[in-house]
Every structure is written in structure tokens, then in C-alpha cells.
Design an enzyme around this catalytic site. Sequence first.
Site, PDB file in Angstrom:
ATOM      1  N   ASP A  85       7.416   7.606  -1.550  1.00 58.08           N
ATOM      2  CA  ASP A  85       6.170   8.420  -1.548  1.00 58.08           C
ATOM      3  C   ASP A  85       5.496   9.153  -0.354  1.00 58.08           C
ATOM      4  O   ASP A  85       6.151   9.363   0.260  1.00 58.08           O
ATOM      5  CB  ASP A  85       4.917   6.711  -1.480  1.00 58.08           C
ATOM      6  CG  ASP A  85       3.674   6.510  -2.565  1.00 58.08           C
ATOM      7  OD1 ASP A  85       3.781   7.045  -2.541  1.00 58.08           O
ATOM      8  OD2 ASP A  85       3.098   5.495  -2.884  1.00 58.08           O
ATOM      9  N   LYS A  98      -2.968   5.532   3.091  1.00 60.99           N
ATOM     10  CA  LYS A  98      -2.282   6.437   1.921  1.00 60.99           C
ATOM     11  C   LYS A  98      -3.724   6.320   1.216  1.00 60.99           C
ATOM     12  O   LYS A  98      -4.816   5.692   2.109  1.00 60.99           O
ATOM     13  CB  LYS A  98      -0.986   6.009   1.622  1.00 60.99           C
ATOM     14  CG  LYS A  98       0.024   6.139   2.080  1.00 60.99           C
ATOM     15  CD  LYS A  98       1.366   5.219   1.299  1.00 60.99           C
ATOM     16  CE  LYS A  98       0.942   5.382   0.269  1.00 60.99           C
ATOM     17  NZ  LYS A  98       1.168   6.443  -0.558  1.00 60.99           N
ATOM     18  N   GLY A  99      -3.660   6.629  -0.286  1.00 59.84           N
ATOM     19  CA  GLY A  99      -4.893   6.666  -0.871  1.00 59.84           C
ATOM     20  C   GLY A  99      -5.184   7.770  -1.620  1.00 59.84           C
ATOM     21  O   GLY A  99      -6.718   7.274  -1.819  1.00 59.84           O
ATOM     22  N   GLY A 100      -4.888   9.208  -0.993  1.00 66.75           N
ATOM     23  CA  GLY A 100      -5.703  10.141  -1.484  1.00 66.75           C
ATOM     24  C   GLY A 100      -5.906  10.145  -3.035  1.00 66.75           C
ATOM     25  O   GLY A 100      -6.730  10.856  -3.170  1.00 66.75           O
ATOM     26  N   GLY A 101      -4.726   9.830  -3.844  1.00 69.37           N
ATOM     27  CA  GLY A 101      -4.765   9.761  -5.207  1.00 69.37           C
ATOM     28  C   GLY A 101      -5.551   8.125  -5.553  1.00 69.37           C
ATOM     29  O   GLY A 101      -4.979   7.999  -7.034  1.00 69.37           O
ATOM     30  N   GLU A 107       0.694   1.263  -4.520  1.00 68.12           N
ATOM     31  CA  GLU A 107       1.117   1.597  -3.587  1.00 68.12           C
ATOM     32  C   GLU A 107       1.591   0.400  -2.637  1.00 68.12           C
ATOM     33  O   GLU A 107       2.887   0.636  -1.840  1.00 68.12           O
ATOM     34  CB  GLU A 107       1.409   2.741  -3.016  1.00 68.12           C
ATOM     35  CG  GLU A 107       0.473   4.221  -3.726  1.00 68.12           C
ATOM     36  CD  GLU A 107       0.144   5.845  -3.233  1.00 68.12           C
ATOM     37  OE1 GLU A 107       0.587   6.294  -4.698  1.00 68.12           O
ATOM     38  OE2 GLU A 107      -0.425   5.082  -2.375  1.00 68.12           O
TER      39      GLU A 107
HETATM   40  C1  5RP Z   1      -2.079   8.506  -2.989  1.00 67.69           C
HETATM   41  C2  5RP Z   1      -1.441   8.756  -2.233  1.00 67.69           C
HETATM   42  C3  5RP Z   1      -0.158  10.250  -1.921  1.00 67.69           C
HETATM   43  O1  5RP Z   1       0.888   9.212  -1.472  1.00 67.69           O
HETATM   44  C4  5RP Z   1      -1.682  10.367  -0.743  1.00 67.69           C
HETATM   45  O2  5RP Z   1      -2.919  10.924  -1.355  1.00 67.69           O
HETATM   46  C5  5RP Z   1      -0.535  12.442  -0.457  1.00 67.69           C
HETATM   47  O3  5RP Z   1      -0.347  12.952  -1.612  1.00 67.69           O
HETATM   48  P1  5RP Z   1      -0.035  14.331  -1.854  1.00 67.69           P
HETATM   49  O4  5RP Z   1       2.137  14.357  -1.419  1.00 67.69           O
HETATM   50  O5  5RP Z   1      -0.596  14.987  -2.838  1.00 67.69           O
HETATM   51  O6  5RP Z   1       0.373  15.223  -0.222  1.00 67.69           O
HETATM   52  O7  5RP Z   1      -1.530   8.052  -1.268  1.00 67.69           O
HETATM   53  O8  5RP Z   1      -2.486   7.210  -3.286  1.00 67.69           O
END
Ligand code: 5RP
Length: 215
Positions: A85, A98-101, A107
Amino acid sequence: VDATLQVEDQKRAAAEAAARLVDDGMRVGLGTGSTVGFLLPALAARGLGRIRCVATSQRTEAKARELGLPVEPFEALDRLDIAIDGADQIDPNGWLVKGGGAAHTREKIVAKAAERFVVIASSDKEVERIGAPIPLELLRFGLAATRSAIGEVELRDVPTSPDGGVIADYTGTVGDPAELSARLSTTPGVVEHGLFPPELVTDVLVGSRKRSPLS
Ligand code: 5RP
């Protein structure tokens, strides 16, 4: 060199290295995000006919299936061999944000179930100190009370999580990530937060910076 291109190259390099860690027959947790977006085709290209995958988001599940990776619900499997991840922040002690998405609850469950949790990232995710925002998933029931117990919280303008949780961010001071993590984990109404402790993380693969040629 275009900085965005460099970041994309680093994500791809980390993702391709992680795909090589997967052996046939493994139970594999697939993360969420743009770095995982490079992992999925790299994993599919390995042609491992006997892997079993679980996905941390509908987005990942759809893309994985499109590429021919077998995805199953995460209800019957109790252990995974590996989970891979991305991350939003990585500190020198191995704490992650984590958790930007908005997928951090799933996760974290997937990371905890995995024998090996491999983080893949570009070098811009490395930070000296963890800072806000820290992603949150909150129950809608008692939302105002939970927000007031946490302190500084901003609700995100995104749909609820696939599990019905409200997605928000803690925007206050972080200080010691262990203390904040404990405080958030013991606040009723917080389904999960985006601080991942170093004990959860087995490997961090960061695509290295391209050095400019010496002249
Ligand atoms: C999603 C996450 C992602 O892993 C995190 O935001 C990193 O994203 P990216 O690979 O687009 O930089 O935690 O909830």
C-alpha cells in the site's frame, strides 16, 4: 527534470519492486491510491495464476479485476501473506499517515492481517515529523459530540466510506504520534484514524531521487 515526472517514476519504481516480492499462491492485500495504481499492472504482468487478492477499496477492486487479478471479499480469509500500500507521510521512526484516499479503515485491517506489510512511496512522502491532517473515519451517530471530543476536525467533502463512515481530518497539533493515536483510538465514535504505528510496517520501499548528472 519535471518534478511531477520524477515523483511518478519513483512511485512506479517502488511499486514494481514490491510486485517482485509476491510469490505464486500468496494471499495478497491490495492498497489504494496512485502508487498502488502502478502496482496492479506490475503484479498482473507477473502472471501468477494462484494468488488470491483482497482490495482495500472499490477503486482498487475494479482496476484489479480489469487487469485479470482475482479479488475476493475479505470476510473468510483470516490471514494474508503480504499487503502492499501507499502512504501520505512516513517519518524517520516508521510512523505512517494514511487515508488521503479515505480508505484507511480497510487499509489498517488489511495491513494488520498481513504477515508482511510493504509500503510503497515516492521520496516526497518522507517527513521529519508527522503533521496534520490526520484522516479520520467517524460514525454519523453522535457526529457533533465526537467532533467536539476530538477538538479540531474538518469534515471532508467526499462520499461516506464503503462501510458508511463519515470521512474527516484531524487538523490540530500532532506532537507524539503514539499519544495522538492512543487518544483517537479511545475516542468513542472514531471508527479508525490514519496513524499507522511502526510495528505494523515490515518494509518501506521509497523510489529514490534522481540525482542530476555531475557536470
Ligand atoms: C489511501 C491511502 C494512500 O495509500 C495514500 O493516500 C497514498 O496515495 P498515493 O499513492 O496516491 O500517493 O492511504 O487511503
